[in-house]
Structure formats: structure tokens, C-alpha cells
Design a protein around this motif. Sequence first.
Motif, mmCIF file in Angstrom:
data_model
loop_
_atom_site.group_PDB
_atom_site.id
_atom_site.type_symbol
_atom_site.label_atom_id
_atom_site.label_comp_id
_atom_site.label_asym_id
_atom_site.label_seq_id
_atom_site.Cartn_x
_atom_site.Cartn_y
_atom_site.Cartn_z
ATOM 1 N N VAL A 214 0.842 -1.189 0.000
ATOM 2 C CA VAL A 214 0.000 0.000 0.000
ATOM 3 C C VAL A 214 0.877 1.239 0.000
ATOM 4 C CG1 VAL A 214 -2.021 -0.959 1.150
ATOM 5 C CG2 VAL A 214 -0.153 -0.033 2.520
ATOM 6 N N ASN A 215 0.334 2.303 -0.579
ATOM 7 C CA ASN A 215 1.009 3.583 -0.552
ATOM 8 C C ASN A 215 0.819 4.229 0.807
ATOM 9 O OD1 ASN A 215 2.280 4.172 -3.038
ATOM 10 N ND2 ASN A 215 0.260 4.181 -3.993
ATOM 11 N N VAL A 216 1.872 4.744 1.360
ATOM 12 C CA VAL A 216 1.744 5.468 2.622
ATOM 13 C C VAL A 216 2.479 6.794 2.518
ATOM 14 C CG1 VAL A 216 1.511 3.417 4.050
ATOM 15 C CG2 VAL A 216 3.775 4.335 3.635
ATOM 16 N N ARG A 217 1.924 7.774 3.193
ATOM 17 C CA ARG A 217 2.553 9.089 3.227
ATOM 18 C C ARG A 217 3.205 9.229 4.606
ATOM 19 N NH1 ARG A 217 5.144 12.884 1.687
ATOM 20 N NH2 ARG A 217 4.943 14.911 2.657
ATOM 21 N N ILE A 218 4.520 9.299 4.621
ATOM 22 C CA ILE A 218 5.242 9.433 5.885
ATOM 23 C C ILE A 218 5.510 10.914 6.117
ATOM 24 C CG2 ILE A 218 7.342 8.810 7.149
ATOM 25 C CD1 ILE A 218 5.482 6.454 6.592
ATOM 26 N N PRO A 219 5.019 11.462 7.238
ATOM 27 C CA PRO A 219 5.184 12.903 7.466
ATOM 28 C C PRO A 219 6.649 13.254 7.718
ATOM 29 C CG PRO A 219 4.304 11.839 9.421
ATOM 30 C CD PRO A 219 4.349 10.786 8.352
ATOM 31 N N PRO A 220 7.035 14.522 7.501
ATOM 32 C CA PRO A 220 8.412 14.930 7.769
ATOM 33 C C PRO A 220 8.749 14.792 9.251
ATOM 34 C CG PRO A 220 7.186 16.675 6.645
ATOM 35 C CD PRO A 220 6.208 15.627 7.032
ATOM 36 N N GLY A 221 9.980 14.416 9.533
ATOM 37 C CA GLY A 221 10.455 14.451 10.913
ATOM 38 C C GLY A 221 10.290 13.176 11.705
ATOM 39 N N VAL A 222 9.992 12.034 11.060
ATOM 40 C CA VAL A 222 9.903 10.798 11.841
ATOM 41 C C VAL A 222 11.301 10.410 12.327
ATOM 42 C CG1 VAL A 222 7.843 9.875 10.741
ATOM 43 C CG2 VAL A 222 10.087 9.350 9.775
ATOM 44 N N VAL A 223 11.325 9.731 13.463
ATOM 45 C CA VAL A 223 12.605 9.316 14.023
ATOM 46 C C VAL A 223 12.680 7.795 14.077
ATOM 47 C CG1 VAL A 223 12.964 11.407 15.384
ATOM 48 C CG2 VAL A 223 11.702 9.500 16.370
ATOM 49 N N ASP A 224 13.884 7.309 14.242
ATOM 50 C CA ASP A 224 14.102 5.875 14.323
ATOM 51 C C ASP A 224 13.245 5.281 15.443
ATOM 52 O OD1 ASP A 224 15.418 3.515 13.471
ATOM 53 O OD2 ASP A 224 16.690 3.611 15.247
ATOM 54 N N SER A 225 12.685 4.098 15.198
ATOM 55 C CA SER A 225 11.859 3.357 16.165
ATOM 56 C C SER A 225 10.477 3.969 16.378
ATOM 57 C CB SER A 225 12.537 3.246 17.546
ATOM 58 O OG SER A 225 13.764 2.615 17.418
ATOM 59 N N GLN A 226 10.144 4.994 15.628
ATOM 60 C CA GLN A 226 8.807 5.583 15.764
ATOM 61 C C GLN A 226 7.773 4.661 15.138
ATOM 62 O OE1 GLN A 226 8.682 9.696 14.689
ATOM 63 N NE2 GLN A 226 6.454 9.782 14.673
ATOM 64 N N ARG A 227 6.575 4.655 15.737
ATOM 65 C CA ARG A 227 5.490 3.826 15.216
ATOM 66 C C ARG A 227 4.407 4.755 14.705
ATOM 67 N NH1 ARG A 227 2.031 -1.249 17.288
ATOM 68 N NH2 ARG A 227 3.557 -2.399 16.099
ATOM 69 N N ILE A 228 4.085 4.620 13.449
ATOM 70 C CA ILE A 228 3.090 5.499 12.833
ATOM 71 C C ILE A 228 1.813 4.710 12.602
ATOM 72 C CG2 ILE A 228 2.543 6.858 10.784
ATOM 73 C CD1 ILE A 228 5.461 7.378 10.444
ATOM 74 N N ARG A 229 0.694 5.331 12.977
ATOM 75 C CA ARG A 229 -0.585 4.662 12.785
ATOM 76 C C ARG A 229 -1.267 5.264 11.568
ATOM 77 N NH1 ARG A 229 -5.346 4.700 17.273
ATOM 78 N NH2 ARG A 229 -6.892 3.537 16.081
ATOM 79 N N LEU A 230 -1.566 4.428 10.606
ATOM 80 C CA LEU A 230 -2.254 4.896 9.408
ATOM 81 C C LEU A 230 -3.673 4.362 9.446
ATOM 82 C CD1 LEU A 230 0.743 4.191 7.083
ATOM 83 C CD2 LEU A 230 -0.108 6.445 7.652
ATOM 84 N N LYS A 231 -4.581 5.263 9.722
ATOM 85 C CA LYS A 231 -5.971 4.875 9.917
ATOM 86 C C LYS A 231 -6.566 4.294 8.638
ATOM 87 C CE LYS A 231 -9.254 6.685 12.807
ATOM 88 N NZ LYS A 231 -9.099 5.876 13.987
ATOM 89 N N GLY A 232 -7.237 3.166 8.792
ATOM 90 C CA GLY A 232 -7.970 2.606 7.675
ATOM 91 C C GLY A 232 -7.131 1.913 6.621
#
Length: 361
Positions: A214-232
Motif C-alpha cells: 500500500v502507498n503510505v505518506r510518511i510525514p516529515p520528521g519521523v525518528v528511528d523506532s517511531q510507530r506510525i498509525r495509518l488509519k484505515g
Amino acid sequence: MAEREWFDKDYYQVLGLTQSATPKEITRAYRKLAKQYHPDTHPGSEEKFKEVSSAYDVLGDDVKRKEYDEVRRLGPAAAGLGGSGGFNFQTGDFTDLGDLFGGLFGGSRRQRAQRGADLETALHLGFRDAVMGVTTTVSLPSNEACHTCKGTGGAPGSEFVPCERCHGRGVINDDQGPFAMSSICPVCQGRGGRFAEPCPNCHGTGREPSARRVNVRIPPGVVDSQRIRLKGKGNPGTNGGPAGDLFVDVHVAPDSHFDRRGRHVTTSVRVPLTQAILGTTVEVPTLDEPITLKVPAGTQPGTTMRVKGRGVPANGKHASGDLLVTVNVTLPKKLTRQQRSLVEQLAAALSEPAPEGVSGD
Ligand SMILES: [Zn+2]
Ligand SMILES: [Zn+2]
């Protein structure tokens, strides 16, 4: 696909119940166990999860439960009509967790809307993409065991470190109350420990990375080990239920030039001693085009200069970060006879107005 006679299984036992359990108790036990063994959060527990789901598919339905109780009371002989499809069902590999929630009887019985399962995947980003944000594709986990680690999640030959809480048993005894109960160890989630080195193919999930992307848009400024929740972005729901979420565990590769301090990007430049004394301009790499930075005369070693707005780009919540450039002053390691004599002259000249250590400024 393996065909299994359902009356062979004690579904009450699977759910930790007796035959006198109320429908409410059955549902409660199922929810608890389904959570405990959910393959998304507890890789390697697919078999157990399927078993629990199968049990609930029968016991959670009044009609099926009555049939089941009847067949078990009369014994297997009563199930001779299995060939008709009435009492046999297939417990083949599932391809989509949504199917399970829809029921193993083809989803025809329970029509209520179910939320799709949450999924979890890893994403490896370069330093620049993590700072600037990126649109990329991630592969969704499949339900097949990883071929490299056979589903264990450990790199081949990696040491298995037993869990300290349960001493590798995966369960802990709960001595409260009159019944000896045991529950899944909350530290290792029943795995009994962890591998010192995660499997390189599945990054420790134990499941084969799938072709589903799936395509995901990763916002600027993520750091190592960060967990991003992509709704839906998780599995689709069934019967009109909402889709689950996709959790992306971000891994950021280090960079040889740059580092991070919050939303600021840090780097360093080397300036020769004489230029630090006299002042100069240097070219500094940024995450975009290199820029020219003015180093004023008398810049001290370790001075940090700030280039506004060249860190993590601004977004709705945060202002943009800066580029922080540390000036490292380099000294010549070896001098010719002539250079040495010049430095001696310089030293003498510098010490004339205010001798070293007695400076009055
Ligand atoms: Zn444990
Ligand atoms: Zn693996």
C-alpha cells in the motif's frame, strides 16, 4: 486443505469453559482469547487463533451449538452424515483475517459488521526521507510463516534469550483464588523469550513479507523506532465494517554527514586554523542544495552556527527546524621550518599587547 471433523474437538475446553457456559460467557472467553492469540500481534499463534475462532464459530451460534452438543452426546457415529457437508467444515489456511471474523461457515451466518484487523509492518527509511517526509509503498504482512526463520522471527543461528518473567514458559501462574489459573506472559506474549537478532527477511515478525503493498505518506520528521498509525490502511472490514489500521514501525538509517536533534538537523564543517582566525566562507551540505556559510573572523572551535529553516520542514503542528553547523577548527599536524618560524613570530606578536593568561578582556 485439511478437513477435520468438528465433533472431535472439545470446543468448550478450547475456550476454557464447560458445557454449561452461557452465550455471554462464550463470547467473553472468545474475545479474550482471540486478542491473546491474534496473529497480528502474536506471530506464531495462528494455529491457536484458528482453533479459538473455530470454537466460537460453533459455540457462538445457537443452532450450531445445539447440533454440536447433540453430536458429542451421541458420539461420532451420529455424524455419519458428514459427507453432506452438514457437519464437516474446512479449516484450511486463511488468506485474510477478515475471513475468519466473517466466520468459517462462509460468512453466511453472522452478518454483523466487523472491523478489519489491524496490521503491522516495518519501513526502512534513509535519513533524508525521514527528515523531509516521503510517499512510499510498504508491504503488508502475510499470514504465511517466514521461509527464512520458519516463523520464529529469529535470524538463523541467533541465540534465543529466555523471558525473565516467565523463565521461558510463555505462561505465568496466577495463584489467586481457588482455581489454579495460568495466563499468557505479558512480557514475551507467550513466546517464552526473544531472539538476540531478528530475522532479516521478516524483521522479526515471523511472517513472510507479502506482495500486498500500500502507498503510505510518511510525514516529515519521523525518528528511528517511531510507530506510525495509518488509519484505515489495515485489513478491510466485513459486512460494511470499517477497515483496521496499519501500524508502521519506522527504522531510519544513520547518515555520514547529518544527525538529528529534535526537529533540527546537525552537521559539522572543518575550518583551518588560519581561516578561523581571519574569517572565511565555507560550503556546507544541506539536505537540499549546498549553501555558503560565512565564518566570521575569530570563530572559536566548536561554535555552532544556525541556518534557519533547513531542518525538518514545518507542518501544521511544528515550525520548521534549523540546520545546526558546528565549526571544527583544524590545526596543521606538521610544519616546515619556515612555517614554524612564522608561527613563532605570530605567537610573539599575539603575546605582546596582553601576554597569554593575563588578558584583560
Ligand atoms: Zn515471558
Ligand atoms: Zn523471518
